[in-house]
Design an enzyme around this catalytic site. Structure first.
Site, PDB file in Angstrom:
ATOM      1  N   LYS A 137       0.863  -1.178   0.000  1.00 36.51           N
ATOM      2  CA  LYS A 137       0.000   0.000   0.000  1.00 36.51           C
ATOM      3  C   LYS A 137       0.898   1.225   0.000  1.00 36.51           C
ATOM      4  CE  LYS A 137      -3.889  -1.795  -0.431  1.00 36.51           C
ATOM      5  NZ  LYS A 137      -5.041  -1.385  -1.222  1.00 36.51           N
TER       6      LYS A 137
ATOM      7  N   GLN B 259       3.429  -4.915   4.606  1.00 33.44           N
ATOM      8  CA  GLN B 259       3.871  -3.764   5.384  1.00 33.44           C
ATOM      9  C   GLN B 259       5.290  -3.995   5.879  1.00 33.44           C
ATOM     10  OE1 GLN B 259       1.378  -1.415   8.300  1.00 33.44           O
ATOM     11  NE2 GLN B 259       0.438  -3.422   8.530  1.00 33.44           N
TER      12      GLN B 259
ATOM     13  N   ASN C 249       5.636  -5.534   9.457  1.00 34.09           N
ATOM     14  CA  ASN C 249       5.701  -6.987   9.667  1.00 34.09           C
ATOM     15  C   ASN C 249       7.117  -7.514   9.425  1.00 34.09           C
ATOM     16  OD1 ASN C 249       2.715  -6.630   8.098  1.00 34.09           O
ATOM     17  ND2 ASN C 249       2.723  -7.692  10.061  1.00 34.09           N
TER      18      ASN C 249
ATOM     19  N   TYR D 298      -3.021   0.694  23.575  1.00 33.25           N
ATOM     20  CA  TYR D 298      -3.020  -0.404  22.605  1.00 33.25           C
ATOM     21  C   TYR D 298      -1.684  -0.467  21.872  1.00 33.25           C
ATOM     22  CZ  TYR D 298      -4.156  -3.302  18.572  1.00 33.25           C
ATOM     23  OH  TYR D 298      -4.154  -4.284  17.616  1.00 33.25           O
ATOM     24  N   TYR D 299      -1.183   0.684  21.481  1.00 31.86           N
ATOM     25  CA  TYR D 299       0.122   0.695  20.808  1.00 31.86           C
ATOM     26  C   TYR D 299       1.281   0.612  21.783  1.00 31.86           C
ATOM     27  CZ  TYR D 299      -1.642   0.867  16.153  1.00 31.86           C
ATOM     28  OH  TYR D 299      -2.232   0.492  14.977  1.00 31.86           O
ATOM     29  N   GLN D 300       1.070   1.066  22.994  1.00 34.90           N
ATOM     30  CA  GLN D 300       2.119   0.925  23.995  1.00 34.90           C
ATOM     31  C   GLN D 300       2.434  -0.557  24.202  1.00 34.90           C
ATOM     32  OE1 GLN D 300       1.883   3.480  27.311  1.00 34.90           O
ATOM     33  NE2 GLN D 300       3.387   2.399  28.540  1.00 34.90           N
ATOM     34  N   ARG D 301       1.377  -1.355  24.289  1.00 34.38           N
ATOM     35  CA  ARG D 301       1.531  -2.809  24.404  1.00 34.38           C
ATOM     36  C   ARG D 301       2.369  -3.355  23.257  1.00 34.38           C
ATOM     37  NH1 ARG D 301      -0.390  -5.889  20.667  1.00 34.38           N
ATOM     38  NH2 ARG D 301      -1.353  -4.036  19.855  1.00 34.38           N
TER      39      ARG D 301
ATOM     40  N   HIS E 149      -2.180   7.706  15.120  1.00 29.64           N
ATOM     41  CA  HIS E 149      -3.183   6.810  15.710  1.00 29.64           C
ATOM     42  C   HIS E 149      -4.037   7.510  16.765  1.00 29.64           C
ATOM     43  CE1 HIS E 149      -2.034   3.318  13.521  1.00 29.64           C
ATOM     44  NE2 HIS E 149      -0.781   3.355  13.956  1.00 29.64           N
TER      45      HIS E 149
ATOM     46  N   HIS F 208      -6.862  10.111  18.348  1.00 27.27           N
ATOM     47  CA  HIS F 208      -8.223  10.534  18.000  1.00 27.27           C
ATOM     48  C   HIS F 208      -8.452  11.978  18.435  1.00 27.27           C
ATOM     49  CE1 HIS F 208     -10.097   6.230  17.629  1.00 27.27           C
ATOM     50  NE2 HIS F 208      -9.010   6.378  16.904  1.00 27.27           N
TER      51      HIS F 208
ATOM     52  N   HIS G 226     -16.852  10.346  20.246  1.00 32.77           N
ATOM     53  CA  HIS G 226     -16.371  10.225  21.627  1.00 32.77           C
ATOM     54  C   HIS G 226     -17.314  10.888  22.606  1.00 32.77           C
ATOM     55  CE1 HIS G 226     -12.926   9.706  18.935  1.00 32.77           C
ATOM     56  NE2 HIS G 226     -12.503   8.843  19.858  1.00 32.77           N
TER      57      HIS G 226
END
Lengths: 754, 754
Positions: free
Chosen positions: B159, B169, B172, B280-283, B437, B439, B488
């Site tokens: 992409k 990507q 990966n 979520y991205y910290q994980r 990422h 919002h 939100h």
């Protein structure tokens, strides 16, 4: 008493299992403690020689070993401690007997419920500790009830039928009695004669009188409300030594066996232990059945109540356990609250008593999960057996459960593959109507997979005990939506519900099981037919669950024989998210309702599609799985995505989405759908496998009752299923397939072409 | 090397924590094995004296004690057996290196993912068993990759940005490298020189070259994709003894510290260990951070990487654990897949390494739940500590977590009351944008209670790794819906998103924390302000969570200062079922969309109401709880029930319902809402308590920044909350309340009138 029983039976025609086994004759001459008087109007049972209390469920003579068991068996100890904590808190908070005022969920309603739970626990704890404060608490509360009760009229929030005095429903009053009489039994010997007299005359006899007069029709009804009432009254009779009460509980107010406990067992349970109203109510009704039976066993053992109808009460417990999904939730067919599991206090009595009677050690598995046991000899046995390591895993098996008092009124089939929490279950419902709580859902289908409801049943439109939702009663939408045929995953003809929605009519007819074979590892099959739910049409549904590779396929074939042109709708409700389709789903940007009545008025059309080629396929995802529905279509097929919510001004209906395939039949015809259970999403690693349908094509060839179904996969492999839908056992079945002829022997044959 | 580090830091301005603590000077003279060359363009690190392999994470010298530990510590044993089972299966299935073809979720994508997991596990198992077959497997697969890789162009499904060769990507591909280089490290000594040469030259150096040239901008990016890339390249450098690679990983391709690992730590983590993109991205990002740091610690210990920025990497692990709900799910703010929990393989590295570094035994609680440990000295320590009973319960606390590299770019506040799985959490988000990422959700609110999301965040519009959903990529609806402000639970002015939806603008400004006091048992308060997200308006939101009786009340007060007349929308998304309201909710029987853009185009108006009195209240139910939202309204207030689904032709959006209160403000104004968490539904006993709101009235009195909020309950009790919204600390605050004046000292005061 035995004579009386026979007498009654002869008079009301003895059921076949009684005739066959003559079980009531055995022990006839041993009735030392039971005096039987004859004569159809003056028949009575006199219960003598039971001078030691408690004697109902917890028995005086068992107390020492239970006390010893508490120190030895953790589950018994935990149960005792729970009871003690309830009782201690109750004593701490003091006694309050509010004037009945509120409906279900309201303060006085919940308080009177708490009161009987508190008395019940305090009574038991008094027996097990000997500490008088617990008896004092029960006594004082009973005396206050004895003061209040005679002053009460009907409950101010009473509704149309069968009101109570303490509660808006007589049903709650029966439950109150079932628990309260046990509490009284426990403190009986602690009381003075005067106290006993006050409590018996002003409270228990008043309550019983209320049931036998004002609530007489409920008392005599063959229905779970009737069972709670007879259990309460019968147990009261046993404790008060009132033989007439016991007799009325057993044989109806008129003692003519048109109602009463025995008739209820006869009529409400099938020989397989299925309770006519369905599992949600079976769970509820089972308590008064087993508890009253236990009380009878303890006090009139000669009745051999647990052998009655070939031991159906024990079987009913195990059957009910089988009627759960892998997470322990009861299959929510008919009127049902969906989050009810087998971890529920009322079922503790069922598992404990059934284990005590049968020593089936798979019941221990469930009892262990329930985490508490009865404070009685039964609970002691369960806790001991668990502690001694006798637990065997309770396995959910593929099973057919017959419905109807004689097992001839349809039933349920549960196709099951896979182990433990990953098991797939396909529930096929061809039961009788199940009375007022039954739904018009002949030949209904539900699918569960990996613990999740994939193709769900709506259950009941009811928010139990929530004040703002009409006090927790059944909502009007239960009738206008939840019971209607379109609310289920089964065929609707001409937008009408089965039997045009008449319970009276529906109660007269049941579908018939035609064929079942659940014995193979890779295919399980069932077929049933309904000849009455639509006037001009006979509907046969045949399901075959096939495991192939890492996928499961459910072949779903309708065979309709009718006269004249009809429109049909075949809904599949689904939980989860639409992922994919092999055709364009056109979402509407206008508000369109699917129809005007029979439940259709509640469905908003969210999307539609028309003019199909030969095959329509939709895929959705929920939990860790992916699910595809492939249907053979034609240019006349219409497809809808619907969602609940129209004509629902008070948000009484939950969100629910569904697919509906609509087609037409000229007289007779067949409808083939294939459900595919596939793929895996691992939320921990986020890996996804097999999220796409593997089906390339589905084909159906038929010659009247002989059909050939082919499911060809994208990898070239091909499943062939050949069925003789008449299940004649013929050895020369043939169907023309394209230009050749396929033949097979027997009712069905499965072929896999690799 | 240290010199080089200093050199770099001086050049690029040394951050304050480095300046303050001078941590990089310690150990300067001990660099026996590190040869440092100077000069800004030719700087290099030479890693010598590490002749024993593996040396990256699992170290040669630790193998004997780990092997011994496997026999002693169950968790280590289980982890070893899992690895062995993966490796054994891999060997059984044979090697397949498909030509890259499919996007995320497709066969070749998943196969290459499985390949690195298999090599990684086989490498570890080789070390721990000494069985050559495992090394042979890794060797053969690496040789095949070495054959394939140089022949590959960019992935055919690539992409727009940062494609890979094996994967669509580059991301990966980085992950592939992080695991594969560890596998190589494990079998390094098993290989012949020739094999090593082939693998290093044709595979690893090719992959690294690809990152350093074609994917250079990702490599140098301050972003999780950059972290994965530098971790892969840096770890490869350590194994290959290639100092330039390591330097580039640390300091960017140009070695000028505009990118690279250290700069990433500087910029991406706040001093409190919050990662800018959200939990979520910290994980996800934490894995390359801790694993590369561990490799650096093992090979260049003098770098003291775990002390870098005052030990922020260890802190980041604990902070991340705090960013979970009671069920272990990460709060789904910003782009997030909602079912992700702390039981996730990548976080095993985080907990194990952080425990090894800090010996914080509450981390063991989580590690135990994760059920597996690293096969390394860290995993050994964790398994041993657990076996020896050192686990302490991980407690989720009320907490403020600062955002921004210097801790001055807003943050998160989590108000928490109650224990264990029954805990209530109120998440208040006033973080910085969080890059791509992030919002547009300034001053957003989410509520969790008893394990359930009550007022949810939508998370990301994405079905990760699901082929039919654009290969699992972010869907267009992530931009058109999920990121928009209206998606939100926060204020929207004039139907526009914060910063008009410009990330560039949003990245420049952060909200400010004004006040927080989380130290009291019965009230926790936080207030933050955003002065930039709307051009003409300054928005302050103040939240106070108050426990009173058996209920919790969340006072939610907006204070808006602006110019001109504006319309505002205040949404509250909710899970569950609408139960009740104190006004008539009119469901629409027409299809109406709330707006045309900024996310509004996705909302269907399900119901609306107008012309309110002073108070509007709605109640909904989910799980075992009941929840009411009471808002002060006026005759201009509009109320909507909305549901997602408009302009969503492919069902890319989940079902979600929400309430929206719409009003108008002339310049400045305040908006008061009160969330009430109440009641209990016991699904086992079906008992319901407290299903109705207890609030009789809410009143707000204000004098600019001084406000008095009164919540009067139906039982006559009254909560008063008095706040100085300027948080000036003044001791003479006053507000006129009806005809009298209320005064208080300090920033706020809570009164309860019984």
């Amino acid at each position: 008493m035995m004579n009386l029983l026979l007498n009654n039976m002869v008079k009301n025609k003895m059921p076949h299992w009684a005739r066959r086994k003559k079980i009531y004759l055995s022990g006839f001459l041993t009735l030392a403690t039971v005096v039987v008087l004859f004569g159809s109007c003056s028949k009575s049972i006199s219960i003598e020689g039971h001078e030691s209390y408690p004697k109902l469920i917890l028995k005086k003579q068992d107390v020492p070993q239970i006390v010893e068991g508490i120190s030895k068996y953790p589950l018994l100890k935990a149960s005792f401690e729970k009871a003690k904590s309830i009782a201690d808190n109750a004593i701490l908070n003091g006694i309050e007997i509010p004037i009945p005022k509120d409906p279900g969920g309201g303060y006085t309603h919940e308080k009177h419920k708490r009161n009987y739970i508190e008395m019940y626990n305090a009574g038991l704890v008094y027996q097990l500790t000997g500490e008088e404060k617990y008896a004092v608490f029960v006594r004082d509360m009973l005396l206050k009830y004895a003061e209040l009760y005679p002053t009460l009229g009907l409950h101010p929030m009473k509704k149309n039928q069968a009101p109570g005095k303490l509660f808006w429903q007589g049903l709650n009053e029966s439950v109150w009695l079932v628990y309260t009489i046990q509490a009284y039994d426990c403190i009986h010997d602690f009381l003075t004669d005067t106290e006993r007299k006050i409590i018996e005359e002003n409270l228990f006899k008043e309550v019983v009188k209320f049931f036998l007069t004002e609530n007489k029709s409920t008392f005599n009804r063959i229905h779970n409300h009737g069972t709670w009432a007879v259990a309460g009254v019968g147990m009261t009779g046993l404790v008060l030594g009132d033989t007439l009460m016991v007799k009325q509980a057993l044989y109806s107010t008129e003692l003519d066996s048109t109602g009463g406990f025995l008739r209820q067992i006869d009529e409400l349970f099938s020989p397989d232990g299925y309770y006519a109203e369905g599992p949600y109510y079976q769970r509820y009704a089972l308590l008064p059945f087993v508890i009253f039976a236990k009380a009878l066993e303890n006090n009139i053992p000669e009745l051999k109540i647990f052998d009655y109808k070939s031991g159906v009460l024990n079987r009913a417990v195990v059957t009910l356990l089988q009627l759960t999904n892998t997470d322990g939730r009861f299959y929510p067919i008919n009127d049902a609250i969906k989050d009810k599991t087998w971890i529920t206090p009322e079922l503790v009595f069922g598992t404990n008593i059934a284990y005590f009677n049968t020593h089936d050690s798979t019941i221990l598995d469930v009892a262990q999960k329930q985490g508490e046991v009865m404070l009685s000899i039964e609970g002691l046995e369960v806790a001991k057996a668990i502690e001694q390591g006798h637990v065997k895993t309770f396995v959910r098996k593929p099973i057919v459960i017959r419905d109807g008092k004689n097992g001839d009124a349809g039933g349920l089939a549960i196709l099951r593959m896979g182990k433990n929490e990953k098991q797939t279950s396909v529930l096929f419902k061809f039961t009788s109507q199940g009375m007022g709580h039954g739904h018009f859902d002949r030949l209904n289908l539900n699918i569960f997979d990996r613990g999740v409801e994939i193709v769900p049943d709506y259950g009941a439109a009811r928010f139990i005990n929530v004040v703002a939702k009409e006090g927790g009663r059944y909502l009007n939408e239960n009738k206008t939506w939840a019971k209607q045929t379109i609310a289920h995953n089964t065929l609707v003809i001409n937008q009408k519900s089965n039997f045009n929605g008449s319970v009276k009519l529906a109660d007269k007819f049941s579908p018939k099981l035609l064929f079942t074979d659940l014995s193979n590892a890779n295919i399980q099959m069932v077929s049933a037919i309904d000849e009455n739910c639509y006037k001009n049409d006979t509907i046969q549904r045949t399901l075959a669950l096939i495991e192939f590779g890492d996928r499961k396929f459910l072949i779903d074939l309708f065979n309709i024989k009718g006269i004249g042109r009809v429109q049909y709708d075949l809904p599949t409700y689904f939980n989860g998210q639409i992922i994919d389709s092999n055709f364009e789903i056109q979402r509407l940007n206008q508000y369109k309702i699917l129809g005007n009545n029979n439940g259709y008025q509640h469905l908003v059309i969210d999307a539609e599609s028309r003019a199909f080629d030969s095959l329509a396929r939709v895929t959705w995802a929920i939990g860790t799985g992916f699910y595809s529905l492939t249907t053979i279509t034609n240019t006349h097929t219409n497809f809808y995505v619907v969602r609940l919510g129209a004509n629902d001004p008070n948000y009484n209906l939950r969100n629910q989405q569904g697919f509906i395939f609509r087609g037409e039949l000229a007289g007779s015809g067949k409808i083939l759908s294939v459900y595919e259970l596939h793929g895996n999403y691992n939320p921990s690693t986020e890996a996804v496998l097999g999220s796409e349908s593997a089906i390339d094509s589905c084909k159906l060839f038929d010659d009247n009752d002989r059909v050939a179904v082919y499911v060809t996969l994208k990898n070239g492999k091909k499943i062939g299923l050949f069925i003789d839908l008449s299940f004649s056992g013929s050895n020369s079945n043939r169907v023309k397939v394209d230009n050749s002829v396929v033949t097979w022997q027997g009712n069905y044959k499965l072929t896999i072409k690799e």
